[in-house]
Design a protein around this motif. Structure first.
Motif, PDB file in Angstrom:
ATOM      1  N   ARG A  93       0.902  -1.179   0.087  1.00 29.39           N
ATOM      2  CA  ARG A  93       0.232  -0.136   0.163  1.00 29.39           C
ATOM      3  C   ARG A  93       0.899   1.311   0.008  1.00 29.39           C
ATOM      4  O   ARG A  93       0.525   2.259  -0.680  1.00 29.39           O
ATOM      5  N   PRO A  97       0.436   1.391  -4.467  1.00 25.65           N
ATOM      6  CA  PRO A  97      -0.892   1.259  -4.127  1.00 25.65           C
ATOM      7  C   PRO A  97      -1.615   0.605  -5.196  1.00 25.65           C
ATOM      8  O   PRO A  97      -2.753  -0.039  -5.118  1.00 25.65           O
ATOM      9  N   ILE A 101      -6.490   6.588  -3.439  1.00 28.19           N
ATOM     10  CA  ILE A 101      -4.934   7.093  -3.543  1.00 28.19           C
ATOM     11  C   ILE A 101      -4.690   8.347  -3.775  1.00 28.19           C
ATOM     12  O   ILE A 101      -3.693   9.058  -3.316  1.00 28.19           O
ATOM     13  N   LYS A 140      -4.564  10.506  -0.975  1.00 26.59           N
ATOM     14  CA  LYS A 140      -3.709   9.665  -0.120  1.00 26.59           C
ATOM     15  C   LYS A 140      -4.415   9.317   1.626  1.00 26.59           C
ATOM     16  O   LYS A 140      -3.701   9.158   2.451  1.00 26.59           O
ATOM     17  N   HIS A 173      -5.148   6.169   1.606  1.00 27.50           N
ATOM     18  CA  HIS A 173      -4.538   5.066   1.782  1.00 27.50           C
ATOM     19  C   HIS A 173      -3.283   5.134   2.960  1.00 27.50           C
ATOM     20  O   HIS A 173      -3.070   4.075   3.008  1.00 27.50           O
ATOM     21  N   ASN A 222       1.577   7.102  -8.392  1.00 30.90           N
ATOM     22  CA  ASN A 222       0.867   8.116  -7.457  1.00 30.90           C
ATOM     23  C   ASN A 222      -0.189   8.966  -8.235  1.00 30.90           C
ATOM     24  O   ASN A 222      -0.875   9.638  -7.706  1.00 30.90           O
TER      25      ASN A 222
END
Length: 731
Positions: free
Chosen positions: A112, A116, A349, A352, A354, A449
């Motif tokens: 993760r 992720p 994701i 952010k 996660h 990302n």
């Protein structure tokens, strides 16, 4: 170090950049080819050469040759000593970049953090690729032997590479010799080899297949080991070795075992039925008959079928699960884990989320499946680190506004469209992929990302990504991101400084030096670039024919940094370290040590809480004592500095090691409190050994033990005490 290639060119290689060191060998960068590395044995023997020659004569098929990927890092050329003796001391092999240990992917926490977007479909593809690599090796009659998670690397696109191949078991049929694999890890060792001396046994493919099944189980069950579970007995739970010997597979079908699945493990029923059957065949049926364990080719086919039967969750398109299930197991698992989604959504994701701490479970919901079309085949010397420049802006906490919600919703729709596009592209690439029986496949990569195109990523985005990778010690990826940032903005000095720092940490001191030079061309006032460039020169002295010249360059850089900023503590510490090194070889050693001590003293004045400055001053005083008429006074001052460093930071093992040595020497010279000094020396050295052992720093651990043994041999009344200490440390 110079070595000779055994290729027709007979090229001399000058190996200076050390990329890593193991118990048997060192790995170096090859200056003339960035795609190769040289592995040089510490103590080469004739069997190394014979085994390598047998491997070169019969390399296994590379399952991913058509994809331009190396799935088995096989030796390519032999290397001889440059002294003309003709002795084989190592070999060349491919340099593997941009990959991480398989554990980083089957462990949900690290997955993760680092990747992720790596969802369950990727995990299945990784398992399939792993089976393909095993199948290729077994087809060429090689056995891995030491199957374990540290010798398997995985890319963000689910490709696999097996490394440390020179430790494999090699059978030379022409000479009728088997070069055995003498090591193994208990968690991946089959029952018939548990508690055996591996060097006394020939391995066969059935032994490898046990380890392969364990790895596949861990990939598909979130890192859970197939023999882990809650022990139902009355005594302490047995170790893995005992469970494997007894055949206590936690999910046995034909008999009861004294274990229940751990609550945190995913449900066994989540797995595709054919995969469950294969695990039972391996761990239950294969317990007494190893030949019943499924072959790597069998695993490959079953995993491919399981991947074809995946459906996509209607709530989170990152959730893939088998079509035999009535609801999404990952949504259920996320709720059980307090919101820690194993496969976070694109929206999570992007925000952010996660990376946030666990939250309390919300009201449960059932996700209805949306059937997905089948996926077709596709495509340092002082343990110093460079001073790292900080981010030039601080991230602000997200504001809970309607505008931000709208952005998230738009991002989700964009993400859904991207996933659909990728699915179509995977289908269209099928005709261009070779269909040999061991072919591994790669899922198309997505931005880790940010799924937006490269044109929308600014140099500040790459700068931030590089900083994040650097903090994680993923220096290769940090270099990639800083390099992308430099392409976007070649006039931002901090990108060059931080890329240089990453290169420094990979022992690429020349590359680091080039980056610091470029940063200083852009901005000659960059103090951190000067300090880091000075230290790069200091490290290069070990590889230079003229180390004195490198030391002078280092001092010059530190002097310039101090002239620009007289308050820079690090510049004084680094200059003091170089002066201490110069003192060891100088005709004016006393003066150099005194200058060194003065530098550390100035650093302490600027920062009274700098433990490193106290340690380095204590070390300089200890070394200076041999030139002093009052050595005892210098020793005592060194002890005072070491003690202050420990008071500031009690976790510096090197300080205990040096202080113990000084206490011992004080006792040897017959100063007052001889008995107390001996006792304190033992205590400090024991402390340092325990700390080095915990850090797996075996060189310094052995140094601490060696010093204890010296004390034992020279002080009879501490023998029994020291023997007890040594036993405790070894345990």
């Amino acid at each position: 170090m110079q070595v000779l290639r055994c290729s027709p060119k007979r090229e001399i290689l000058d190996l200076t950049v050390n990329l890593g060191r193991g118990g048997e060998a060192c790995v170096y960068a090859v200056p003339s080819d960035e795609n190769l590395v040289a592995k040089i044995y510490h103590k080469p023997v004739i069997t190394h050469a014979e085994k390598l020659q047998a491997m070169l004569a019969k390399p296994p098929e590379n399952p991913t040759a058509n994809l331009g990927h190396i799935s088995i890092a096989w030796p390519l050329e032999l290397l001889q000593a440059a002294d003309g003796s003709g002795s084989i001391i190592g070999f060349l092999m491919p340099r593997i970049r941009g990959m991480r240990p398989i554990m980083d992917f089957y462990n949900p926490g690290t997955r993760r953090q680092n990747c992720p977007l790596f969802n369950y479909q990727y995990l299945l593809r990784t398992a399939r690729n792993l089976a393909a690599a095993f199948a290729a090796l077994h087809a060429s009659q090689y056995c891995i032997g030491d199957v374990n998670e540290s010798n398997i690397l995985v890319s963000d696109t689910a490709l696999v590479t097996l490394v440390d191949t020179d430790s494999f078991q090699v059978r030379d049929s022409e000479q009728n010799i088997v070069y055995r694999c003498s090591v193994g890890k208990a968690e991946y060792t089959p029952p018939e080899l548990q508690n055996k001396t591996f060097a006394q046994y020939d391995r066969d493919s059935s032994h490898d297949l046990f380890g392969l099944a364990v790895l596949i189980f861990q990939l598909l069950m979130e890192g859970t080991h197939p023999f882990s579970g809650i022990f139902q007995g009355v005594f302490d739970p047995p170790a893995y070795e005992a469970r494997i010997i007894d055949g206590h597979f936690t999910y046995c079908r034909k008999r009861q075992v004294p274990y229940q699945p751990t609550p945190i493990a995913p449900p066994w029923e989540m797995l595709h039925p054919s995969l469950r059957d294969l695990f039972v065949r391996c761990f239950e049926d294969g317990h007494h008959n190893p030949q019943l364990r499924p072959s790597a080719q069998t695993w490959l086919s079953a995993i491919a079928a399981a991947e074809e039967s995946l459906v996509t969750c209607s709530v989170n398109p990152q959730h893939f699960y088998d079509h035999h299930l009535k609801q999404c197991p990952w949504c259920e698992r996320s709720l059980r884990l307090g919101g820690r989604d194993p496969f976070p959504s694109l929206e999570a994701i992007a925000s952010k989320e996660h990376l946030q701490p666990r939250r309390k479970p919300k009201k449960r919901h059932t996700a209805t499946p949306r059937f997905r079309k089948p996926v077709t085949v596709g495509s340092s010397l002082h343990h110093w680190q460079p001073v790292f420049t900080q981010n030039f802006y601080a991230s602000q906490p997200p504001k809970n506004s309607n505008k931000s919600r709208l952005y998230k919703i738009m991002f989700c729709f964009l993400g859904f469209g991207l996933l659909g596009y990728l699915d179509v592209m995977i289908k269209f690439t099928r005709p261009f992929v070779s269909q040999n029986p061991y072919t591994q496949q790669t899922l198309m990569s997505r931005q880790e990302n940010n799924p937006l195109s490269d044109e929308n990523i600014t140099f500040t985005d790459y700068y931030e990504r590089g900083n994040t990778d650097y903090q994680k010690r993923d220096y290769e990826r940090a270099i990639e991101n800083f390099s992308q940032g430099i392409k976007k903005n070649p006039n931002y000095a901090k990108l060059f400084i931080n890329r240089g720092n990453a290169r420094y940490n990979m022992n690429d001191f020349e590359g680091a030096l080039a980056d610091y030079n470029q940063a200083l061309k852009i901005n000659p006032q960059e103090v951190k670039a000067l300090v880091n460039r000075g230290n790069a020169h200091y490290m290069l002295a070990d590889y230079s024919n003229d180390p004195e010249q490198e030391y002078k360059k280092a001092i010059s850089n530190f002097n310039t940094a101090i002239s620009l900023n007289s308050q820079d503590t690090e510049a004084y510490i680094r200059r003091g370290i170089v002066r201490s090194q110069i003192a060891k070889y100088s005709h004016s050693s006393q003066q150099e040590y005194q200058k060194s001590i003065a530098d550390f003293t100035q650093a302490i004045k600027l920062n009274l809480s700098n433990a490193e400055a106290y340690f380095q001053r204590g070390l300089a005083r200890y070394q200076f004592a041999q030139y002093s008429s009052n050595y005892a006074q210098e020793y005592k001052q060194a002890i005072t500095d070491f003690t202050e460093a420990i008071n500031i930071n009690p976790h510096m093992a090197k300080v205990y090691l040096k202080r113990g040595m000084v206490y011992y020497e004080l006792a040897q010279y017959g100063e007052s409190k001889v008995k107390e000094n001996h006792a304190q020396a033992i205590e400090d050295l024991e402390k340092s050994a325990q700390m080095y052992l915990a850090q797996e720093d075996m060189d310094n651990y052995q140094q601490a033990l060696s010093n204890i043994c010296v004390i034992v041999s020279n002080k009879c009344d501490t023998i029994f005490q020291s023997s007890s200490i040594l036993e405790q440390i070894h345990q």
